[in-house]
Design a protein around this motif. Structure first.
Motif, PDB file in Angstrom:
ATOM      1  N   ILE A  12       0.835  -1.207   0.000  1.00  0.00           N
ATOM      2  CA  ILE A  12       0.000   0.000   0.000  1.00  0.00           C
ATOM      3  C   ILE A  12       0.863   1.247   0.000  1.00  0.00           C
ATOM      4  O   ILE A  12       0.523   2.265  -0.618  1.00  0.00           O
ATOM      5  CB  ILE A  12      -1.039   0.006   1.155  1.00  0.00           C
ATOM      6  CG1 ILE A  12      -2.086   1.102   0.956  1.00  0.00           C
ATOM      7  CG2 ILE A  12      -0.384   0.197   2.504  1.00  0.00           C
ATOM      8  CD1 ILE A  12      -3.026   0.879  -0.180  1.00  0.00           C
ATOM      9  N   GLU A  13       2.017   1.195   0.635  1.00  0.00           N
ATOM     10  CA  GLU A  13       2.928   2.345   0.596  1.00  0.00           C
ATOM     11  C   GLU A  13       3.461   2.556  -0.817  1.00  0.00           C
ATOM     12  O   GLU A  13       3.623   3.696  -1.258  1.00  0.00           O
ATOM     13  CB  GLU A  13       4.060   2.181   1.608  1.00  0.00           C
ATOM     14  CG  GLU A  13       3.582   2.362   3.038  1.00  0.00           C
ATOM     15  CD  GLU A  13       4.640   2.083   4.084  1.00  0.00           C
ATOM     16  OE1 GLU A  13       5.726   1.532   3.748  1.00  0.00           O
ATOM     17  OE2 GLU A  13       4.395   2.414   5.259  1.00  0.00           O
ATOM     18  N   GLN A  14       3.729   1.470  -1.540  1.00  0.00           N
ATOM     19  CA  GLN A  14       4.185   1.587  -2.926  1.00  0.00           C
ATOM     20  C   GLN A  14       3.095   2.214  -3.786  1.00  0.00           C
ATOM     21  O   GLN A  14       3.352   3.100  -4.598  1.00  0.00           O
ATOM     22  CB  GLN A  14       4.575   0.222  -3.481  1.00  0.00           C
ATOM     23  CG  GLN A  14       5.061   0.253  -4.915  1.00  0.00           C
ATOM     24  CD  GLN A  14       6.329   1.061  -5.088  1.00  0.00           C
ATOM     25  OE1 GLN A  14       7.375   0.694  -4.581  1.00  0.00           O
ATOM     26  NE2 GLN A  14       6.238   2.174  -5.797  1.00  0.00           N
ATOM     27  N   GLU A  63       0.776   4.188  -2.747  1.00  0.00           N
ATOM     28  CA  GLU A  63       0.732   5.602  -2.357  1.00  0.00           C
ATOM     29  C   GLU A  63       1.795   6.409  -3.099  1.00  0.00           C
ATOM     30  O   GLU A  63       1.531   7.520  -3.566  1.00  0.00           O
ATOM     31  CB  GLU A  63       0.972   5.760  -0.852  1.00  0.00           C
ATOM     32  CG  GLU A  63      -0.238   5.593  -0.004  1.00  0.00           C
ATOM     33  CD  GLU A  63       0.068   5.871   1.468  1.00  0.00           C
ATOM     34  OE1 GLU A  63       1.235   5.738   1.910  1.00  0.00           O
ATOM     35  OE2 GLU A  63      -0.878   6.211   2.189  1.00  0.00           O
ATOM     36  N   GLN A  64       3.007   5.861  -3.191  1.00  0.00           N
ATOM     37  CA  GLN A  64       4.088   6.564  -3.880  1.00  0.00           C
ATOM     38  C   GLN A  64       3.748   6.779  -5.347  1.00  0.00           C
ATOM     39  O   GLN A  64       3.943   7.874  -5.891  1.00  0.00           O
ATOM     40  CB  GLN A  64       5.399   5.782  -3.757  1.00  0.00           C
ATOM     41  CG  GLN A  64       5.998   5.808  -2.379  1.00  0.00           C
ATOM     42  CD  GLN A  64       7.234   4.919  -2.277  1.00  0.00           C
ATOM     43  OE1 GLN A  64       7.840   4.551  -3.277  1.00  0.00           O
ATOM     44  NE2 GLN A  64       7.600   4.552  -1.057  1.00  0.00           N
ATOM     45  N   TRP A  65       3.255   5.741  -6.006  1.00  0.00           N
ATOM     46  CA  TRP A  65       2.870   5.876  -7.410  1.00  0.00           C
ATOM     47  C   TRP A  65       1.754   6.905  -7.571  1.00  0.00           C
ATOM     48  O   TRP A  65       1.779   7.710  -8.500  1.00  0.00           O
ATOM     49  CB  TRP A  65       2.436   4.533  -7.982  1.00  0.00           C
ATOM     50  CG  TRP A  65       3.543   3.545  -8.188  1.00  0.00           C
ATOM     51  CD1 TRP A  65       4.845   3.810  -8.511  1.00  0.00           C
ATOM     52  CD2 TRP A  65       3.440   2.127  -8.110  1.00  0.00           C
ATOM     53  NE1 TRP A  65       5.552   2.631  -8.636  1.00  0.00           N
ATOM     54  CE2 TRP A  65       4.707   1.584  -8.395  1.00  0.00           C
ATOM     55  CE3 TRP A  65       2.396   1.257  -7.828  1.00  0.00           C
ATOM     56  CZ2 TRP A  65       4.966   0.216  -8.413  1.00  0.00           C
ATOM     57  CZ3 TRP A  65       2.649  -0.100  -7.844  1.00  0.00           C
ATOM     58  CH2 TRP A  65       3.922  -0.623  -8.136  1.00  0.00           C
ATOM     59  N   SER A  66       0.772   6.873  -6.682  1.00  0.00           N
ATOM     60  CA  SER A  66      -0.346   7.812  -6.757  1.00  0.00           C
ATOM     61  C   SER A  66       0.105   9.244  -6.535  1.00  0.00           C
ATOM     62  O   SER A  66      -0.393  10.162  -7.190  1.00  0.00           O
ATOM     63  CB  SER A  66      -1.423   7.459  -5.727  1.00  0.00           C
ATOM     64  OG  SER A  66      -2.021   6.233  -6.031  1.00  0.00           O
ATOM     65  N   ALA A  67       1.030   9.438  -5.620  1.00  0.00           N
ATOM     66  CA  ALA A  67       1.537  10.790  -5.355  1.00  0.00           C
ATOM     67  C   ALA A  67       2.345  11.308  -6.544  1.00  0.00           C
ATOM     68  O   ALA A  67       2.277  12.501  -6.872  1.00  0.00           O
ATOM     69  CB  ALA A  67       2.400  10.787  -4.094  1.00  0.00           C
ATOM     70  N   HIS A 113      -7.486   6.437   1.732  1.00  0.00           N
ATOM     71  CA  HIS A 113      -6.871   6.752   3.010  1.00  0.00           C
ATOM     72  C   HIS A 113      -5.386   6.410   2.959  1.00  0.00           C
ATOM     73  O   HIS A 113      -4.989   5.475   2.258  1.00  0.00           O
ATOM     74  CB  HIS A 113      -7.532   5.963   4.140  1.00  0.00           C
ATOM     75  CG  HIS A 113      -9.005   6.210   4.254  1.00  0.00           C
ATOM     76  ND1 HIS A 113      -9.518   7.388   4.775  1.00  0.00           N
ATOM     77  CD2 HIS A 113     -10.070   5.475   3.888  1.00  0.00           C
ATOM     78  CE1 HIS A 113     -10.843   7.345   4.736  1.00  0.00           C
ATOM     79  NE2 HIS A 113     -11.209   6.194   4.191  1.00  0.00           N
ATOM     80  N   PRO A 114      -4.575   7.108   3.729  1.00  0.00           N
ATOM     81  CA  PRO A 114      -3.150   6.780   3.785  1.00  0.00           C
ATOM     82  C   PRO A 114      -2.921   5.383   4.370  1.00  0.00           C
ATOM     83  O   PRO A 114      -3.741   4.879   5.140  1.00  0.00           O
ATOM     84  CB  PRO A 114      -2.561   7.836   4.713  1.00  0.00           C
ATOM     85  CG  PRO A 114      -3.623   8.846   4.938  1.00  0.00           C
ATOM     86  CD  PRO A 114      -4.928   8.240   4.552  1.00  0.00           C
ATOM     87  N   ALA A 115      -1.806   4.783   4.004  1.00  0.00           N
ATOM     88  CA  ALA A 115      -1.492   3.423   4.461  1.00  0.00           C
ATOM     89  C   ALA A 115      -1.573   3.278   5.966  1.00  0.00           C
ATOM     90  O   ALA A 115      -2.024   2.266   6.481  1.00  0.00           O
ATOM     91  CB  ALA A 115      -0.102   3.013   3.964  1.00  0.00           C
ATOM     92  N   GLY A 116      -1.163   4.298   6.672  1.00  0.00           N
ATOM     93  CA  GLY A 116      -1.161   4.239   8.139  1.00  0.00           C
ATOM     94  C   GLY A 116      -2.528   4.126   8.753  1.00  0.00           C
ATOM     95  O   GLY A 116      -2.683   3.746   9.922  1.00  0.00           O
ATOM     96  N   GLN A 117      -3.580   4.433   8.007  1.00  0.00           N
ATOM     97  CA  GLN A 117      -4.933   4.356   8.548  1.00  0.00           C
ATOM     98  C   GLN A 117      -5.575   2.979   8.395  1.00  0.00           C
ATOM     99  O   GLN A 117      -6.642   2.752   8.944  1.00  0.00           O
ATOM    100  CB  GLN A 117      -5.823   5.410   7.881  1.00  0.00           C
ATOM    101  CG  GLN A 117      -5.498   6.812   8.313  1.00  0.00           C
ATOM    102  CD  GLN A 117      -6.499   7.817   7.761  1.00  0.00           C
ATOM    103  OE1 GLN A 117      -7.447   7.482   7.084  1.00  0.00           O
ATOM    104  NE2 GLN A 117      -6.258   9.086   8.081  1.00  0.00           N
TER     105      GLN A 117
END
Length: 142
Positions: free
Chosen positions: A112-114, A116-120, A135-139
């Motif tokens: 999910i962090e990966q 997020e990086q691609w989406s950002a 939602h962010p990965a941390g949630q």
């Protein structure tokens, strides 16, 4: 085509991944159909478990790209669909067989962090569905 946890050994791997295997050919026809059905607009493929990771890597290679099943996030899958990216996670079924739950959770967090990086990096790459939220990965709780 769809191995069950603990049923993907040497013989099954050969049957499922050999380029001349009817199972592999059928599976890749299904994958290709998904691409065609979505007008060559696939964005994300998630492989859950070793067999799925190897299957996605083999699919990429069958289209002339390169992919390492253990590093799918680096796969060159653009020949399948221009915006297609891939991630792999450990199979959650491994937890019931004495697997390391911590490692399984970590693989999902890393995936999910990966994403997020691609989406950002490209906000048009994986748009949120209408009415949906991201939602962010941390949630996420695992």
């Amino acid at each position: 085509m769809y191995p069950i946890f603990g049923q993907y050994g040497t013989k099954e791997r050969l049957l499922g991944q050999h380029p001349k295997s009817p199972i592999r050919r059928h599976r890749e026809e299904l994958f290709d159909y998904a691409v065609q059905r979505n007008h060559n607009e696939l964005h994300l493929a998630i492989a859950v478990g070793a067999a799925a990771k190897e299957s996605l890597a083999a699919w990429v290679e069958s289209h002339g790209g390169q992919a390492d099943p253990d590093r799918l996030h680096l796969a060159d899958s653009s020949k399948i669909s221009p915006g297609l990216k891939m991630v792999g996670v450990l199979h959650p079924g491994g937890a019931s067989k004495g697997g390391a739950v911590t490692k399984i959770k970590a693989s999902f967090v890393a995936a999910i962090e990966q994403v997020e990086q691609w989406s950002a990096a490209d906000t048009t790459w994986l748009p949120v569905d209408p009415g949906g939220t991201r939602h962010p990965a941390g949630q996420y709780s695992y």
